[in-house]
Scaffold this motif. Structure first.
Motif, PDB file in Angstrom:
ATOM      1  N   PRO A 105       0.787  -1.238   0.000  1.00 12.43           N
ATOM      2  CA  PRO A 105       0.000   0.000   0.000  1.00 12.43           C
ATOM      3  C   PRO A 105       0.817   1.285   0.000  1.00 12.43           C
ATOM      4  N   HIS A 121      -4.410  -2.826  -1.366  1.00 12.23           N
ATOM      5  CA  HIS A 121      -5.088  -2.356  -0.159  1.00 12.23           C
ATOM      6  C   HIS A 121      -5.964  -3.429   0.480  1.00 12.23           C
ATOM      7  N   VAL A 302      -5.307   7.335  -4.791  1.00 11.37           N
ATOM      8  CA  VAL A 302      -3.986   6.771  -4.515  1.00 11.37           C
ATOM      9  C   VAL A 302      -2.886   7.608  -5.156  1.00 11.37           C
TER      10      VAL A 302
END
Length: 339
Positions: A105, A121, A302
């Motif tokens: 992540p 994730h 992200v």
């Protein structure tokens, strides 16, 4: 309008446009190369590599965002919940990485790609690499407990032998103008769908459509989850406050219009800013001084996390898939193990 947006709009225009007409010669070349490549593997001239565990491929004959990664996430979660231990491999498109490597992540999306970060994730092993076979072998070496490999966007990666193929299509946009890349959105002709094991139709309907042909054709829809803030994980969203001021929305996905349409169904009327798929955001892209809130997808989040402020919120979505599809995949895994 950027060229990428003009091209996608032309793909789904009701008739041939000057842009798509100009690209027809390239489409003929692409179609010929794709057909030869498929034939080479089917004829046994090139050999696909086998893995010691079952491989489930999720992909599409269409370019752009049709729901491949959300479906991969949903299948992986379903398999994990029923006791299987899946691992996921991806090309890592949009990232600079080439060689096989694990994704975690905290990785840089510019290196590993945005979609692998989403997959990582979910607390499952995720590996990327241009060569999906080598990435799969590396994943299994590092995670020997994995019983099955899910290959995200792997339908055209014929070098990897697969036990089960799932193809996703967009129920709203269909096949566009029906032409091959780059004159149209097709990576392979629609007849390729006759050979897949399961066909999933992405729909905006609240409930999946009835199962057809013992689960071979099913539907998938998106379920919006609670809004999350990019800077404050425990922040509670206040949509009423957002609506009282200027609201902006960004989307750098394959079909930004789908996200903007979802926002409108949720009662928002933002100023919409579409970006190309896998777009690498910069701080200036979110410079909206008048914004009360800036809304985006999880895939955008992200890539914006490093410079977002407290006005930035993303909307996670969960793909709702038919249990019949999960059951067919599980039967395939059991059959491979029993062989």
């Amino acid at each position: 309008m950027p060229f990428s947006e003009r091209l996608v709009a032309a793909w789904y225009a009701p008739r041939l446009t000057p842009l798509t007409a100009a690209l027809l010669p390239l489409s003929l070349m692409f179609s010929a190369v794709a057909a030869i490549r498929r034939w080479v593997y089917r004829a046994g001239i090139a050999h696909a590599a086998s893995l010691p565990v079952p491989v489930i491929v999720v992909g599409s004959i269409l370019a752009g965002g049709v729901g491949k990664t959300p479906l991969t996430r949903a299948l992986a979660a379903a398999l994990k919940n029923t006791g299987w231990r899946p691992g996921i491999v991806s090309r890592g498109y949009g990232g600079s990485n080439v060689r096989p490597r694990a994704v975690t992540p905290g990785d840089d999306p510019a290196e590993v790609g945005d979609e692998p970060l989403l997959l990582a994730h979910d607390a499952l092993p995720v590996w990327i690499g241009r060569d999906r076979v080598e990435a799969s072998r590396a994943l299994l070496a590092a995670n020997p407990e994995c019983y099955v490999i899910l290959a995200d966007d792997g339908l055209q990666h014929y070098a990897l032998r697969r036990e089960f193929e799932v193809a996703v299509i967009d129920g709203a946009r269909g096949f566009g103008n029906g032409r091959m890349l780059p004159s149209g959105p097709l990576r392979e002709p629609p007849s390729r769908l006759d050979r897949v094991d399961a066909l999933v139709r992405l729909t905006t309907e609240d409930e999946p459509s009835p199962v057809i042909d013992s689960g071979r054709e099913t539907a998938m829809s998106y379920e919006p989850l609670p809004w999350r803030n990019l800077r404050q994980a425990d922040a509670i969203a206040d949509p009423a406050q957002w609506r009282a001021g200027a609201l902006h929305a960004v989307a750098g996905i394959g079909n930004p219009a789908r996200f903007f349409a979802l926002l409108h169904r949720l009662g928002f009327d933002p100023v919409c800013h579409p970006f190309p798929d896998h777009y690498r955001y910069a701080r200036a892209d979110l410079a909206f001084p008048d914004a009360t809130a800036i809304l985006m997808t999880e895939k955008d989040a992200v890539k914006c996390a490093g410079f977002a402020d407290t006005r930035c919120w993303y909307l996670p979505v969960r793909a709702r898939i038919d249990p019949a599809l999960i059951a067919r995949v599980e039967r395939t895994i059991r059959g491979r193990q029993a062989a």
